[in-house]
Motif scaffolding. Sequence first.
Motif, PDB file in Angstrom:
ATOM      1  N   LYS A  33       1.090  -1.154   0.038  1.00  0.00           N
ATOM      2  CA  LYS A  33       0.531  -0.016   0.075  1.00  0.00           C
ATOM      3  C   LYS A  33       1.248   0.997  -0.035  1.00  0.00           C
ATOM      4  O   LYS A  33       0.846   2.439  -0.435  1.00  0.00           O
ATOM      5  N   TRP A  34       2.391   1.055   0.332  1.00  0.00           N
ATOM      6  CA  TRP A  34       2.789   1.966   1.111  1.00  0.00           C
ATOM      7  C   TRP A  34       3.389   2.140  -0.104  1.00  0.00           C
ATOM      8  O   TRP A  34       3.894   3.687  -0.662  1.00  0.00           O
ATOM      9  N   GLU A  37       1.035   4.448  -2.888  1.00  0.00           N
ATOM     10  CA  GLU A  37       1.064   5.874  -2.216  1.00  0.00           C
ATOM     11  C   GLU A  37       2.184   6.478  -2.378  1.00  0.00           C
ATOM     12  O   GLU A  37       1.823   7.878  -2.834  1.00  0.00           O
ATOM     13  N   GLU A  38       3.694   5.579  -2.329  1.00  0.00           N
ATOM     14  CA  GLU A  38       4.695   7.263  -2.474  1.00  0.00           C
ATOM     15  C   GLU A  38       5.332   7.175  -4.622  1.00  0.00           C
ATOM     16  O   GLU A  38       5.127   7.859  -4.385  1.00  0.00           O
ATOM     17  N   HIS A  41       1.953  10.220  -4.795  1.00  0.00           N
ATOM     18  CA  HIS A  41       2.943  10.895  -5.231  1.00  0.00           C
ATOM     19  C   HIS A  41       3.962  11.547  -6.343  1.00  0.00           C
ATOM     20  O   HIS A  41       3.154  12.402  -5.928  1.00  0.00           O
TER      21      HIS A  41
END
Length: 88
Positions: A33-34, A37-38, A41
């Motif tokens: 998930k990270w 997201e990164e 971003h």
Amino acid sequence: MSRKNHKIVNGKLLQTDKRFSQLKTKQREKIYKWMYEETLHYYMNKHKMPYGKQCSIVVDAIYDRIIEAEIWIPYKEIQYQYIKKKTN
């Protein structure tokens, strides 16, 4: 020869050569998930996907989150998983 791959840090016994597959399912899901997201971003800010050395910027941000969550895994393992996952 005996190969020691554990060390004690802050009173916790840590395995220093842990593989991504040895993490718990919830930990792996958090990390994936990270990664998403990164990457999102980075894409929203630069309007292109990270490639080559830019991947290390994203992996650094992911690894900072991993350290905050107190998940022990080597940086190279996260870098390998990110590049492997990014191609998909």
